[in-house]
Design a protein around this motif. Structure first.
Motif, PDB file in Angstrom:
ATOM      1  N   SER A  82       0.827  -1.218   0.000  1.00 56.32           N
ATOM      2  CA  SER A  82       0.000   0.000   0.000  1.00 56.32           C
ATOM      3  C   SER A  82       0.858   1.263   0.000  1.00 56.32           C
ATOM      4  O   SER A  82       0.495   2.274   0.597  1.00 56.32           O
ATOM      5  N   VAL A  83       1.999   1.217  -0.668  1.00 55.70           N
ATOM      6  CA  VAL A  83       2.889   2.390  -0.691  1.00 55.70           C
ATOM      7  C   VAL A  83       2.251   3.556  -1.443  1.00 55.70           C
ATOM      8  O   VAL A  83       2.571   4.720  -1.167  1.00 55.70           O
ATOM      9  N   PHE A  84       1.353   3.266  -2.397  1.00 56.59           N
ATOM     10  CA  PHE A  84       0.664   4.325  -3.138  1.00 56.59           C
ATOM     11  C   PHE A  84      -0.673   4.679  -2.485  1.00 56.59           C
ATOM     12  O   PHE A  84      -1.415   5.516  -3.029  1.00 56.59           O
ATOM     13  N   ALA A  85      -0.985   4.045  -1.349  1.00 57.74           N
ATOM     14  CA  ALA A  85      -2.236   4.305  -0.627  1.00 57.74           C
ATOM     15  C   ALA A  85      -3.438   4.201  -1.564  1.00 57.74           C
ATOM     16  O   ALA A  85      -4.307   5.067  -1.590  1.00 57.74           O
ATOM     17  N   SER A  86      -3.480   3.111  -2.335  1.00 57.68           N
ATOM     18  CA  SER A  86      -4.567   2.855  -3.294  1.00 57.68           C
ATOM     19  C   SER A  86      -4.796   4.027  -4.237  1.00 57.68           C
ATOM     20  O   SER A  86      -5.935   4.366  -4.570  1.00 57.68           O
ATOM     21  N   GLY A  87      -3.702   4.655  -4.684  1.00 53.87           N
ATOM     22  CA  GLY A  87      -3.786   5.724  -5.675  1.00 53.87           C
ATOM     23  C   GLY A  87      -3.800   7.122  -5.097  1.00 53.87           C
ATOM     24  O   GLY A  87      -3.791   8.107  -5.847  1.00 53.87           O
ATOM     25  N   ALA A  88      -3.792   7.254  -3.764  1.00 54.86           N
ATOM     26  CA  ALA A  88      -3.810   8.587  -3.151  1.00 54.86           C
ATOM     27  C   ALA A  88      -2.456   9.282  -3.224  1.00 54.86           C
ATOM     28  O   ALA A  88      -2.369  10.507  -3.084  1.00 54.86           O
ATOM     29  N   ILE A  89      -1.382   8.507  -3.433  1.00 56.04           N
ATOM     30  CA  ILE A  89      -0.033   9.067  -3.559  1.00 56.04           C
ATOM     31  C   ILE A  89       0.502   8.681  -4.931  1.00 56.04           C
ATOM     32  O   ILE A  89       0.431   7.517  -5.326  1.00 56.04           O
ATOM     33  N   ALA A  90       1.037   9.639  -5.644  1.00 58.58           N
ATOM     34  CA  ALA A  90       1.632   9.354  -6.951  1.00 58.58           C
ATOM     35  C   ALA A  90       2.887   8.504  -6.778  1.00 58.58           C
ATOM     36  O   ALA A  90       3.554   8.569  -5.735  1.00 58.58           O
ATOM     37  N   PRO A  91       3.228   7.706  -7.794  1.00 63.40           N
ATOM     38  CA  PRO A  91       4.365   6.791  -7.642  1.00 63.40           C
ATOM     39  C   PRO A  91       5.679   7.448  -7.228  1.00 63.40           C
ATOM     40  O   PRO A  91       6.372   6.930  -6.344  1.00 63.40           O
ATOM     41  N   ARG A  92       6.044   8.587  -7.819  1.00 64.67           N
ATOM     42  CA  ARG A  92       7.348   9.166  -7.487  1.00 64.67           C
ATOM     43  C   ARG A  92       7.447   9.602  -6.027  1.00 64.67           C
ATOM     44  O   ARG A  92       8.377   9.171  -5.320  1.00 64.67           O
ATOM     45  N   PRO A  93       6.541  10.443  -5.516  1.00 63.69           N
ATOM     46  CA  PRO A  93       6.669  10.794  -4.095  1.00 63.69           C
ATOM     47  C   PRO A  93       6.507   9.604  -3.164  1.00 63.69           C
ATOM     48  O   PRO A  93       7.126   9.554  -2.095  1.00 63.69           O
ATOM     49  N   ALA A  94       5.694   8.629  -3.565  1.00 64.77           N
ATOM     50  CA  ALA A  94       5.519   7.438  -2.732  1.00 64.77           C
ATOM     51  C   ALA A  94       6.830   6.670  -2.596  1.00 64.77           C
ATOM     52  O   ALA A  94       7.234   6.285  -1.481  1.00 64.77           O
ATOM     53  N   LEU A  95       7.509   6.447  -3.713  1.00 69.17           N
ATOM     54  CA  LEU A  95       8.755   5.685  -3.681  1.00 69.17           C
ATOM     55  C   LEU A  95       9.905   6.513  -3.109  1.00 69.17           C
ATOM     56  O   LEU A  95      10.815   5.964  -2.480  1.00 69.17           O
ATOM     57  N   GLU A  96       9.879   7.819  -3.314  1.00 67.49           N
ATOM     58  CA  GLU A  96      10.907   8.663  -2.694  1.00 67.49           C
ATOM     59  C   GLU A  96      10.814   8.598  -1.173  1.00 67.49           C
ATOM     60  O   GLU A  96      11.835   8.581  -0.475  1.00 67.49           O
ATOM     61  N   TRP A  97       9.585   8.561  -0.649  1.00 72.13           N
ATOM     62  CA  TRP A  97       9.408   8.447   0.802  1.00 72.13           C
ATOM     63  C   TRP A  97       9.920   7.097   1.300  1.00 72.13           C
ATOM     64  O   TRP A  97      10.609   7.019   2.322  1.00 72.13           O
ATOM     65  N   ILE A  98       9.618   6.032   0.568  1.00 70.95           N
ATOM     66  CA  ILE A  98      10.129   4.711   0.937  1.00 70.95           C
ATOM     67  C   ILE A  98      11.656   4.705   0.883  1.00 70.95           C
ATOM     68  O   ILE A  98      12.321   4.148   1.768  1.00 70.95           O
TER      69      ILE A  98
END
Length: 304
Positions: free
Chosen positions: A250-266
């Motif tokens: 759920s790194v993208f929070a079911s689409g609530a976070i765009a892939p780039r900021p989601a993966l940058e946070w990870i």
């Protein structure tokens, strides 16, 4: 495989392809979930996405024990050249399968349909709680083996226990079941056991208590705290202070976070070993792979 086999440490890939999209699971949009369920009604459409993922550089499918995955496994065995290097991380059990069986056959009928050793089941029913305690390990291992039949002959280096069971066991305080799962997966399949949970801090406490060291644990880990039971602060402390091998879902929070900021946070949480994500198109898979390669340099791991 001999029951004397002991699993070695398996190095997981950075990106793992999940299977929620194949079975109409979306935690934010029922409409999108229905559309996905319609699209993936046949095995061909599922296999097509897996082939795309392999072409884009992924090699690990983390999947439930849904009947459709059994069909996919048959395809892989029949024509392995179409799926070079594919590894599968089974996640068991597929809860709806058991729920449907209970609805159709009743509790005992459902158990008999999944557990081939009727003598042991009958003894449990006749003997009550004392026999149940004695036989529970045998019952658990039989259910694991039943779930694993569809994957015979395929590489399954990590085998996960689904959160629907993990979190139920946490609630019941039946921690010994985790030890049974751990021992059997290592001995029978030479694989590493993994645990999926909606309550990471609590599970780590319980696994520590029964002596399971440095476990593979998959949990919701994302920048919004989406579905992170126990709270963001508790998860941040667990990542920083606890000894385990985190797999983020759920790194993208079911689409609530765009892939780039989601993966940058990870990426800023270096403790996270792997990310499992669902995608159903080449553009989505390729875009996620490209971002991951920018951040980590690769999406796969060297041979274990």
């Amino acid at each position: 495989m001999s029951t004397d086999t002991v699993s070695a440490v398996h190095t997981m890939d950075r990106l793992l392809l999940g299977d929620n999209q194949f079975f109409g699971i979306n935690h934010m949009s029922e409409e999108r979930a229905r559309a996905q369920a319609m699209r993936f009604q046949d095995t061909d459409s599922v296999v097509e996405v897996i082939e795309i993922a392999l072409q884009e550089g992924l090699r690990t499918l983390m999947c439930t024990t849904h009947e459709r995955i059994g069909d996919v496994c048959e395809r892989v065995r029949d024509d392995a050249s179409r799926f070079p290097g594919l590894r599968i991380y089974p996640c068991m059990p597929y809860a709806h399968k058991y729920a449907n069986a209970v609805t159709e056959y009743g509790m005992l009928g459902a158990l008999r349909s999944f557990v081939p050793d009727e003598g042991m089941l009958d003894a449990v029913v006749r003997g009550g709680r004392s026999v149940l305690r004695k036989e529970i390990e045998g019952l658990i291992t039989l259910l694991i083996d039943a779930e694993m039949k569809m994957f015979h002959g395929l590489p399954t280096p990590v085998i996960f226990l689904q959160n629907v069971v993990v979190d139920l066991l946490l609630g019941l305080g039946f921690d010994e079941a985790f030890a049974v799962f751990d021992r059997h997966v290592r001995a029978r399949y030479g694989a590493e056991p993994g645990f999926i949970t909606m309550n990471l801090p609590l599970l780590l406490d319980r696994l520590d208590r029964i002596g399971i060291a440095d476990p593979v644990v998959c949990a919701n880990i994302n920048a919004l705290g989406f579905r992170m039971s126990g709270g963001m602060d508790a998860y941040e402390r667990a990542l920083a202070e606890r000894s385990f091998r985190p797999v983020a879902m759920s790194v993208f929070a079911s689409g609530a976070i765009a892939p780039r900021p989601a993966l940058e946070w990870i990426h800023r949480h270096a403790e996270v070993e792997s990310v499992v994500f669902g995608a159903s198109s080449r553009s989505s898979i390729a875009g996620t792979v490209a971002i991951a390669k920018e951040l980590w340099g690769t999406v796969t791991a060297p041979p274990s």
